[in-house]
Design an enzyme around this catalytic site. Sequence first.
Site, PDB file in Angstrom:
ATOM      1  N   SER A   1       0.822  -1.205   0.000  1.00 20.68           N
ATOM      2  CA  SER A   1       0.000   0.000   0.000  1.00 20.68           C
ATOM      3  C   SER A   1       0.860   1.261   0.000  1.00 20.68           C
ATOM      4  O   SER A   1       0.316   2.354  -0.107  1.00 20.68           O
ATOM      5  CB  SER A   1      -0.982   0.016   1.169  1.00 20.68           C
TER       6      SER A   1
ATOM      7  N   GLU B   1      -5.891  -0.688  -7.660  1.00 17.45           N
ATOM      8  CA  GLU B   1      -5.030   0.393  -8.145  1.00 17.45           C
ATOM      9  C   GLU B   1      -3.807  -0.294  -8.788  1.00 17.45           C
ATOM     10  O   GLU B   1      -3.132  -1.089  -8.130  1.00 17.45           O
ATOM     11  CB  GLU B   1      -4.618   1.238  -6.923  1.00 17.45           C
TER      12      GLU B   1
ATOM     13  N   ASN C   1      -3.842   6.385  -0.950  1.00 16.84           N
ATOM     14  CA  ASN C   1      -3.340   6.819   0.352  1.00 16.84           C
ATOM     15  C   ASN C   1      -2.845   8.258   0.344  1.00 16.84           C
ATOM     16  O   ASN C   1      -2.859   8.928   1.374  1.00 16.84           O
ATOM     17  CB  ASN C   1      -2.247   5.871   0.832  1.00 16.84           C
TER      18      ASN C   1
ATOM     19  N   HIS D   1      -2.795  -3.152  -6.213  1.00 14.07           N
ATOM     20  CA  HIS D   1      -3.229  -2.756  -4.872  1.00 14.07           C
ATOM     21  C   HIS D   1      -4.723  -3.020  -4.698  1.00 14.07           C
ATOM     22  O   HIS D   1      -5.560  -2.251  -5.173  1.00 14.07           O
ATOM     23  CB  HIS D   1      -2.888  -1.264  -4.682  1.00 14.07           C
TER      24      HIS D   1
HETATM   25  P1  NAD Z   1      -1.229  -9.412   7.478  1.00 12.06           P
HETATM   26  O1  NAD Z   1      -0.246  -9.131   8.558  1.00 12.06           O
HETATM   27  O2  NAD Z   1      -2.652  -9.713   7.812  1.00 12.06           O
HETATM   28  O3  NAD Z   1      -0.688 -10.649   6.591  1.00 12.06           O
HETATM   29  C1  NAD Z   1       0.629 -10.795   6.147  1.00 12.06           C
HETATM   30  C2  NAD Z   1       0.942 -12.287   6.129  1.00 12.06           C
HETATM   31  O4  NAD Z   1       2.166 -12.511   5.440  1.00 12.06           O
HETATM   32  C3  NAD Z   1       1.111 -12.875   7.544  1.00 12.06           C
HETATM   33  O5  NAD Z   1       0.228 -13.966   7.705  1.00 12.06           O
HETATM   34  C4  NAD Z   1       2.590 -13.327   7.571  1.00 12.06           C
HETATM   35  O6  NAD Z   1       2.787 -14.515   8.338  1.00 12.06           O
HETATM   36  C5  NAD Z   1       2.830 -13.574   6.098  1.00 12.06           C
HETATM   37  N1  NAD Z   1       4.240 -13.546   5.709  1.00 12.06           N
HETATM   38  C6  NAD Z   1       5.187 -12.685   6.127  1.00 12.06           C
HETATM   39  N2  NAD Z   1       6.366 -12.970   5.499  1.00 12.06           N
HETATM   40  C7  NAD Z   1       6.121 -14.029   4.672  1.00 12.06           C
HETATM   41  C8  NAD Z   1       6.926 -14.778   3.761  1.00 12.06           C
HETATM   42  N3  NAD Z   1       8.217 -14.492   3.597  1.00 12.06           N
HETATM   43  N4  NAD Z   1       6.329 -15.803   3.075  1.00 12.06           N
HETATM   44  C9  NAD Z   1       5.030 -16.092   3.246  1.00 12.06           C
HETATM   45  N5  NAD Z   1       4.225 -15.408   4.108  1.00 12.06           N
HETATM   46  C10 NAD Z   1       4.760 -14.391   4.811  1.00 12.06           C
HETATM   47  O7  NAD Z   1      -1.117  -8.177   6.479  1.00 12.06           O
HETATM   48  P2  NAD Z   1      -2.235  -7.647   5.436  1.00 12.06           P
HETATM   49  O8  NAD Z   1      -3.077  -6.635   6.116  1.00 12.06           O
HETATM   50  O9  NAD Z   1      -2.829  -8.818   4.736  1.00 12.06           O
HETATM   51  O10 NAD Z   1      -1.290  -6.834   4.429  1.00 12.06           O
HETATM   52  C11 NAD Z   1      -0.493  -7.497   3.468  1.00 12.06           C
HETATM   53  C12 NAD Z   1      -0.019  -6.477   2.440  1.00 12.06           C
HETATM   54  O11 NAD Z   1      -1.148  -5.857   1.821  1.00 12.06           O
HETATM   55  C13 NAD Z   1       0.828  -5.337   3.005  1.00 12.06           C
HETATM   56  O12 NAD Z   1       1.808  -4.993   2.067  1.00 12.06           O
HETATM   57  C14 NAD Z   1      -0.194  -4.206   3.184  1.00 12.06           C
HETATM   58  O13 NAD Z   1       0.392  -2.938   3.155  1.00 12.06           O
HETATM   59  C15 NAD Z   1      -1.070  -4.445   1.979  1.00 12.06           C
HETATM   60  N6  NAD Z   1      -2.430  -3.899   2.083  1.00 12.06           N
HETATM   61  C16 NAD Z   1      -3.133  -4.006   3.248  1.00 12.06           C
HETATM   62  C17 NAD Z   1      -4.448  -3.510   3.310  1.00 12.06           C
HETATM   63  C18 NAD Z   1      -5.241  -3.616   4.590  1.00 12.06           C
HETATM   64  O14 NAD Z   1      -6.268  -2.898   4.709  1.00 12.06           O
HETATM   65  N7  NAD Z   1      -4.880  -4.484   5.515  1.00 12.06           N
HETATM   66  C19 NAD Z   1      -5.037  -2.914   2.183  1.00 12.06           C
HETATM   67  C20 NAD Z   1      -4.298  -2.865   0.989  1.00 12.06           C
HETATM   68  C21 NAD Z   1      -2.995  -3.354   0.950  1.00 12.06           C
END
Ligand code: NAD
Length: 293
Positions: free
Chosen positions: A120, A158, A196, A146
């Site tokens: 993000s 996005e 954002n 995104h």
């Molecule tokens: P989250 O913490 O819920 O999930 C991330 C997962 O990745 C975890 O389960 C972790 O164990 C796993 N992980 C970490 N390193 C790893 C690896 N090397 N191999 C495999 N798995 C691995 O996070 P999220 O909220 O799902 O966010 C994930 C991404 O999406 C981030 O980059 C975030 O910025 C982006 N994002 C989040 C949102 C939101 O609202 N939460 C919205 C858009 C984008």
Amino acid sequence: MLNVKTIGVIGAGQMGGGIALVAASNKFNVVLCEKSADQLHKCEADHKKRLGREVEKQRMQQADADAALKRIKYVQAMDLIRDCDFVVEAVVESSQVKRDIFAGLARMMREEVILATNTSSISITEIAAAAEVAHKGAGQRVIGMHFFNPVPVMKLVEVIKGLQTSEATTSGTIELAKLLGKTPVPANDRAGFVSNRVLMPLINEAFYAWMEGVAEPAHIDEIMKLGCNFPMGPLRLADFIGLDTCEHIMNVLADGLNNDRYRACPLLRQLVAAGRLGDKSGRGVFDYTQPAK
Ligand code: NAD
């Protein structure tokens, strides 16, 4: 023409789990790779629950729900995504972790495979550079894809081009987003992209309004809902996103755009320091530990 049958999704958290489910529901095979066994089981249970709910509400046939679930392979080892035709990474928002993953993907995946990140805020150009160093020519296949939370509900994707991203990568990603039932909209790789860049300063301003005593949090939200037609007030939305994530994105904007007007509001930083992170910790701007009135 895009020839994608199997999508590799890395990270089975909130976003990766949602992306995998949407892909499988749209008839793609999915290899979902998550490093934590615990999280992988939680995600599989969540998929069963969500698909069950779709059947209950008669939005899906039982046979289609079973077939969607069968299309997802839940794995822990990264090299099991080697044969996928498209990759979407959705691990933690850390530049170093993402750059390491993309270097690994650049070495491991076939040369025509598009490597998308759901970041993000992190620079697509920097992630692509790490892929390029690992394997010459891989940088042009890296792109931002995104998705928005909750992925099964939110229509927008996005699509963010890094400096190295090729036209073929961009058009392939747009095509895939449409096949997933989403609406792709292009943006360039500047801090915060569009969503954002516009949303977070607004949320930050709501914290300033609260800190300066302009109104109580509930009143700030009510004014923005009733007066500006927001479906959710900015402070309630901040709790939903996570106050730590909001602070992190403000830091990315301030550093990336080199302008202190994007610095996180001191009150936002203070709440994060106190562990009041929003929904996920039970308390942020608002308290979620008490039963709703
Ligand atoms: P989250 O913490 O819920 O999930 C991330 C997962 O990745 C975890 O389960 C972790 O164990 C796993 N992980 C970490 N390193 C790893 C690896 N090397 N191999 C495999 N798995 C691995 O996070 P999220 O909220 O799902 O966010 C994930 C991404 O999406 C981030 O980059 C975030 O910025 C982006 N994002 C989040 C949102 C939101 O609202 N939460 C919205 C858009 C984008």
